[in-house]
Motif scaffolding. Structure first.
Motif, PDB file in Angstrom:
ATOM      1  N   THR A  36      -1.154 -31.565 -24.494  1.00 46.66           N
ATOM      2  CA  THR A  36      -0.131 -30.932 -23.655  1.00 46.66           C
ATOM      3  C   THR A  36      -0.781 -29.864 -22.793  1.00 46.66           C
ATOM      4  N   CYS A  37      -0.499 -29.916 -21.494  1.00 47.02           N
ATOM      5  CA  CYS A  37      -1.003 -28.892 -20.571  1.00 47.02           C
ATOM      6  C   CYS A  37       0.125 -28.557 -19.591  1.00 47.02           C
ATOM      7  N   CYS A 104      -4.620 -29.988 -14.600  1.00 47.79           N
ATOM      8  CA  CYS A 104      -4.080 -28.841 -15.326  1.00 47.79           C
ATOM      9  C   CYS A 104      -5.201 -27.856 -15.626  1.00 47.79           C
ATOM     10  N   TYR A 105      -4.947 -26.590 -15.391  1.00 46.25           N
ATOM     11  CA  TYR A 105      -5.921 -25.544 -15.678  1.00 46.25           C
ATOM     12  C   TYR A 105      -5.174 -24.264 -16.033  1.00 46.25           C
ATOM     13  N   ASP A 107      -2.959 -23.757 -18.209  1.00 47.46           N
ATOM     14  CA  ASP A 107      -1.543 -24.083 -18.425  1.00 47.46           C
ATOM     15  C   ASP A 107      -0.733 -24.200 -17.137  1.00 47.46           C
ATOM     16  N   ASP A 337     -12.228 -27.060 -23.097  1.00 40.73           N
ATOM     17  CA  ASP A 337     -11.311 -27.805 -22.243  1.00 40.73           C
ATOM     18  C   ASP A 337     -12.051 -28.222 -20.971  1.00 40.73           C
ATOM     19  N   LYS A 368     -11.163 -30.810 -27.602  1.00 38.54           N
ATOM     20  CA  LYS A 368     -10.342 -30.120 -26.604  1.00 38.54           C
ATOM     21  C   LYS A 368     -10.505 -30.692 -25.207  1.00 38.54           C
TER      22      LYS A 368
END
Length: 441
Positions: A36-37, A104-105, A107, A337, A368
């Motif tokens: 989830t992001c 996505c970065y 959040d 991430d 991650k």
């Protein structure tokens, strides 16, 4: 996380073609692959299959080009070896190329779109993707720039926007200009820019990791990963160690080495990388503890008498050296991430070895990062490793344009042998060969 990439009128992509990492409602295996992001959910693994010339590597080249543009800040710094446009339809020769990406970065989910030629940027836009309605951060059409100061940052005044219209040339990217030079005025744009610069990593055919010796020397966790994984893969290597030699500057004769020593002293603690001109091994030069050191990797084997024997990596196979170069990739995906995109992940590596590596990532519940790769290795088509929505195929249509589609477009039973189905042509993405008897072979 990379959520989607869209390419249009660029190399073998004619009309807009999309690759994405969104989970399909029809796939329910490997729930640990979902991440989830922000408001979105992405899959952390994807494998792209296709015949030679189908265009799967072109997808990676398109992503690589987009990253190069962002880093270079202008189209004029890119060495376009050939025209970008789709060549098999004359009507597309004068049309611009387009790339769009959603990612996505921190959040936040961003959507970035650019329309360009080899000379200028025609359209550039950045949106903050929301669950219900996207928010425009900036739109740039030709010389006109519009910035949403309510979201981008309080430092974006009318006077600042007027100045941008004069400062940003037609060949420059606004994303790079704001992200690099005006970080305090536009923190959200900086996030989008930093994802391209720091979080996206492409491993193409000519790519090698430049700092493995220094990582092995300074990061015990990484060193443990390398020296646990390599023996498991039965490479014959018992462990890899770092040979650290003091460089006597007065004895340095090579111009290249003199330059590396100079750079190392100008940037203490930061490794400088090159290749040994005799063995082609990667070596690092670093200034630490008041001295300049040369760091080289050495493979340790054990002979029949139980004695350790040190060997240069030059004496190891191409596949073993490539495995070692993959270690930072595996480490980063597990720890951080990061997005790693690899072309022909199986190149020079035995099928059993690459399957074991990918299986370890698939089974991890703590990884991650995200791994996306192209491959011809059918042994990876295993539902114990991948979900159907993580397997994609590239295939040329009647116009010789590349199309992309996921395995989840087909009705796949959870027990189906997808490798056999693929090799029998059930899903496409394979070469269609003439009957060799008809060719008098």
């Amino acid at each position: 996380m990379l959520l989607r990439l869209i390419a249009e009128n660029i190399t073998s992509f004619k009309d807009a073609v999309e690759f994405n990492t969104f989970p399909s409602s029809k796939s329910h295996s490997h729930e640990n692959h979902k991440i989830t992001c922000g408001h979105a959910t992405a899959l952390r693994m994807s494998a792209i299959y296709g015949a030679n010339g189908a265009g799967k590597s072109n997808l990676l080249q398109a992503l690589n080009l987009l990253q190069m543009l962002v880093k270079a800040e202008t189209v004029r710094k890119i060495d376009f070896y050939d025209e970008l446009a789709f060549k098999l339809d004359a009507q597309y020769a004068d049309k611009p190329s387009e790339l769009a990406i959603e990612f996505c970065y921190n959040d936040s989910v961003f959507y970035y779109h650019i329309e360009f030629t080899t000379e200028e940027i025609l359209l550039e836009e950045l949106f903050l993707s929301k669950r219900s309605k996207d928010v425009e951060l900036f739109v740039r059409k030709g010389a006109e720039i519009s910035i949403n100061s309510d979201y981008v940052g309080k430092g974006i005044s009318e006077q600042f926007q007027d100045a941008l219209n004069r400062l940003v040339r037609p060949d420059m990217l606004l994303l790079s200009f704001l992200g690099k030079y005006y970080s305090s005025e536009s923190p959200l744009v900086v996030d989008a820019y930093q994802w391209f610069v720091k979080n996206l990593h492409l491993v193409l055919s000519n790519t090698y990791h430049a700092f493995v010796p220094h990582m092995m020397d300074t990061d015990p966790t990484f060193s443990d990963l390398v020296n646990t994984t390599l023996p498991e893969l039965k490479t014959g290597i018992e462990k890899v160690v770092v040979k650290k030699e003091l460089i006597a500057e007065e004895d340095v004769k090579s111009g290249r080495m003199m330059q590396l020593v100079k750079q190392a002293k100008e940037h203490p603690g930061e490794p400088q990388s090159t290749r040994n001109r005799y063995t082609d091994d990667v070596v690092n030069v670093i200034f630490e503890d008041g001295n300049v050191y040369l760091k080289t990797l050495v493979a340790v084997h054990r002979n029949l008498y139980g004695s350790e024997v040190e060997m240069s990596l030059h004496d190891e196979s191409d596949g073993t050296r490539r495995l070692i170069e993959y270690m930072p990739l595996l480490y980063a995906i597990i720890q951080k991430d990061m997005v790693y995109v690899v072309d022909e992940i199986e190149r020079s590596i035995h099928p059993i070895m690459i399957k074991d590596i990918v299986r370890k990532l698939s089974e991890s519940t703590t990884a991650k990062g995200q791994l996306i790769f192209t491959t011809h290795e059918s042994g990876l088509l295993d539902q114990n490793i991948f979900r159907p929505d993580e397997i994609w195929f590239a295939q040329k249509d009647a116009e010789q344009a590349t199309q992309l589609y996921p395995l989840s477009d087909f009705n796949i039973h959870k027990t189906a042998n997808i490798e056999n189905g693929y090799l029998n042509g059930r899903y496409g993405g394979i070469p269609f060969l003439s009957n060799l008897k008809d060719l008098h072979w």
